[in-house]
Design an enzyme around this catalytic site. Structure first.
Site, mmCIF file in Angstrom:
data_model
loop_
_atom_site.group_PDB
_atom_site.id
_atom_site.type_symbol
_atom_site.label_atom_id
_atom_site.label_comp_id
_atom_site.label_asym_id
_atom_site.label_seq_id
_atom_site.Cartn_x
_atom_site.Cartn_y
_atom_site.Cartn_z
ATOM 1 N N ASN A 221 0.824 -1.202 0.000
ATOM 2 C CA ASN A 221 0.000 0.000 0.000
ATOM 3 C C ASN A 221 0.863 1.259 0.000
ATOM 4 O O ASN A 221 2.093 1.199 -0.035
ATOM 5 C CB ASN A 221 -0.974 -0.012 1.184
ATOM 6 N N THR A 244 -2.788 -0.808 -8.897
ATOM 7 C CA THR A 244 -2.641 -1.618 -10.102
ATOM 8 C C THR A 244 -3.482 -1.041 -11.237
ATOM 9 O O THR A 244 -4.451 -0.311 -11.013
ATOM 10 C CB THR A 244 -3.031 -3.077 -9.822
ATOM 11 N N GLN A 266 -9.298 -6.661 -13.001
ATOM 12 C CA GLN A 266 -8.291 -5.759 -12.448
ATOM 13 C C GLN A 266 -8.885 -4.870 -11.370
ATOM 14 O O GLN A 266 -8.239 -4.579 -10.361
ATOM 15 C CB GLN A 266 -7.677 -4.913 -13.564
ATOM 16 N N HIS A 269 -8.890 -5.810 -7.485
ATOM 17 C CA HIS A 269 -7.764 -5.653 -6.568
ATOM 18 C C HIS A 269 -8.020 -4.626 -5.482
ATOM 19 O O HIS A 269 -7.680 -4.828 -4.320
ATOM 20 C CB HIS A 269 -6.503 -5.233 -7.342
ATOM 21 N N GLU A 335 0.902 -0.581 -16.523
ATOM 22 C CA GLU A 335 1.478 -1.746 -15.844
ATOM 23 C C GLU A 335 1.160 -3.017 -16.644
ATOM 24 O O GLU A 335 2.035 -3.809 -16.955
ATOM 25 C CB GLU A 335 0.881 -1.837 -14.438
ATOM 26 N N HIS A 336 -0.124 -3.208 -16.958
ATOM 27 C CA HIS A 336 -0.582 -4.323 -17.790
ATOM 28 C C HIS A 336 -1.253 -3.749 -19.034
ATOM 29 O O HIS A 336 -2.154 -2.918 -18.914
ATOM 30 C CB HIS A 336 -1.608 -5.187 -17.061
ATOM 31 N N ASP A 369 -0.800 -12.989 -14.019
ATOM 32 C CA ASP A 369 -0.773 -12.937 -12.558
ATOM 33 C C ASP A 369 -0.320 -14.261 -11.945
ATOM 34 O O ASP A 369 0.259 -14.272 -10.859
ATOM 35 C CB ASP A 369 -2.168 -12.599 -12.018
ATOM 36 N N GLU A 423 40.569 18.442 -17.277
ATOM 37 C CA GLU A 423 39.597 18.552 -16.186
ATOM 38 C C GLU A 423 40.188 19.215 -14.948
ATOM 39 O O GLU A 423 39.545 19.271 -13.908
ATOM 40 C CB GLU A 423 39.061 17.160 -15.834
ATOM 41 N N HIS A 428 45.421 13.055 -11.014
ATOM 42 C CA HIS A 428 44.977 11.855 -11.724
ATOM 43 C C HIS A 428 46.052 11.422 -12.728
ATOM 44 O O HIS A 428 46.400 10.240 -12.819
ATOM 45 C CB HIS A 428 43.669 12.136 -12.481
#
Length: 440
Positions: A221, A244, A266, A269, A335-336, A369, A423, A428
């Site tokens: 959640n 979802t 869906q 859910h 998502e789907h 799923d 640089e 270096h």
């Protein structure tokens, strides 16, 4: 039942579409204020704070956080044989798909005696979260554990909220799934306190160590998501999962009964779940609307489904052409995503942004799923524009191993020095020159 947006003859820009398309309203930043004291209490007081918040939020106070192994074994023994068989099939298919995702070590030779090797090393310890709110999700245990095991993660803990109905243990189907997968460490904790416990570790009430993890994956959640955001850096996370969502791109060839069933599945859910139909066919939209009331009325979770479908996050988008539909699909980044059009495979191949794509009339989201072999832990809220779903790669880190001998370094020393000076980082270059008597 579904709100309609008519984009026929006009397709806004991607930026305008992102604002116009239906989305659930989720304010993770607002939840951070509620989550922060929980996380800080668990950091400072460990299991005692976890149990206090568990009693407050879940209305049960377990004797300890870690679930005895005997309870997982018992849950598996008592599991309905049909459910066990279904989980075993889900695991087998997921393992087959994820086994092919492991990357091979690659060595590139830049010069004789100079190579860079990319090694793929699994995260050492991972916490895998399985929600336990409006529904129970043993399938999410499968989807988290299988890629982690395929990646070679050595230490796994499954974390799921304790249930008053089951004596302060996580749901027995969660325990059974963990046992089937060979996971012997399960913690009964949920929400923000679970993420904090996995991040910081603690000592259980009986003195058992609950070691911290390096990474937390799995959906939950808004409070769990806020805790993941707050603790990112202390731990790695897979993503910030929101409500979802399914988007269905369909034309006149789609079966309205199939489309209505998938929108309802869906919406089951969560009241905030998003179910969106994008179609070139007003007749299909009308037929889906006509089919929904009976299907919603007949399903078990009628109230939840009806609220989700009537919400501003769900609706029908009318477009002139499938090409326009694809622009909407890519702007939404579902998502789907289901493709129920003529030549669905060719249309699906043109999609750029989606967590997972389900092609044709016989690949509903519910297949993914549970038993498609694909992973169902996927990016939500448009994150599919830049992020992938959970995979073996989620649990692997690429490490470059640089191996140069003297001759190979000498060959490129002048270029290193030139770039260091450009640089304004002369030390270096001096670090290279020191290996050759101070000369370039």
């Amino acid at each position: 039942m579904l709100n309609r947006t008519d984009l026929r003859g006009r397709v806004p820009s991607p930026a305008e579409l992102r604002d116009a398309l239906p989305r659930p309203e989720v304010d993770v930043d607002a939840a951070l204020h509620q989550v922060r004291p929980v996380v800080e209490a668990v950091r400072d007081r460990g299991v005692e704070a976890v149990l206090e918040y568990t009693e407050r939020f879940d209305r049960v106070r377990p004797a300890a956080v870690r679930v005895p192994g005997a309870e997982c074994a018992r849950a598996l023994e008592e599991l309905d044989p049909a459910v066990r068989g279904a989980l075993e099939e889900s695991i087998a298919r997921a393992r087959k798909v994820h086994a092919d995702q492991r990357r091979a070590e690659v060595t590139t030779e830049l010069a004789e005696g100079g190579t860079v090797t990319e090694r793929w090393v699994p995260v050492e310890r991972v916490g895998l979260y399985a929600p336990g709110g409006l529904a129970v999700y043993p399938s999410t245990v499968v989807m988290n554990v299988v890629p982690a095991q395929a990646a070679g993660v050595e230490s796994l803990v499954v974390c799921s909220p304790p249930q008053a109905e089951f004596g302060g243990l996580p749901h027995p189907t969660i325990l059974a799934a963990a046992a089937l997968l060979g996971v012997d460490e399960v913690w009964g904790a949920g929400g923000a306190q679970a993420v904090a416990l996995m991040a910081y570790g603690a000592t259980d009430t009986d003195g058992t160590a609950l070691p911290p993890v390096d990474m937390v994956t799995g959906p939950g959640n808004i409070f769990l998501t806020a805790a993941k955001r707050m603790l990112r850096g202390v731990i790695g996370i897979d993503s910030e999962a929101g409500p979802t969502e399914v988007m269905i791109l369909a034309d006149e060839t789609a079966d309205p009964a199939h489309v209505a069933a998938d929108l309802v599945s869906q919406a089951e859910h969560d009241p905030m779940a998003a179910s969106v139909l994008v179609t070139t066919s007003p007749e299909l939209a009308d037929a889906v609307d006509a089919a929904l009331p009976a299907r919603v009325g007949a399903t078990k979770h009628t109230g939840r489904v009806a609220e989700a479908l009537a919400g501003k996050q769900s609706g029908v988008i009318l477009v002139s052409t499938v090409d326009d539909g694809l622009r909407v699909v890519d702007a939404y980044a579902a998502e789907h995503l289901e493709i129920q059009t003529a030549d669905a495979r060719a249309v699906a191949a043109r999609v750029r942004n989606a967590g997972a794509i389900f092609v044709g009339a016989y690949a509903p989201v519910s297949l993914g799923d549970y038993c498609a072999g694909s992973n169902h832990v996927l990016p939500t809220g448009g994150q599919a524009r830049h992020s992938s779903g959970l995979s073996v790669q989620s649990f692997l880190r690429g490490i470059h191993v640089v191996d140069y001998d003297e001759a190979a370094l000498r060959q490129v020393a002048a270029q290193v020095v030139a770039l260091a000076e450009a640089e304004d980082l002369p030390a270096h270059g001096e670090a290279v020159q020191a290996r050759f008597g101070g000369t370039r």
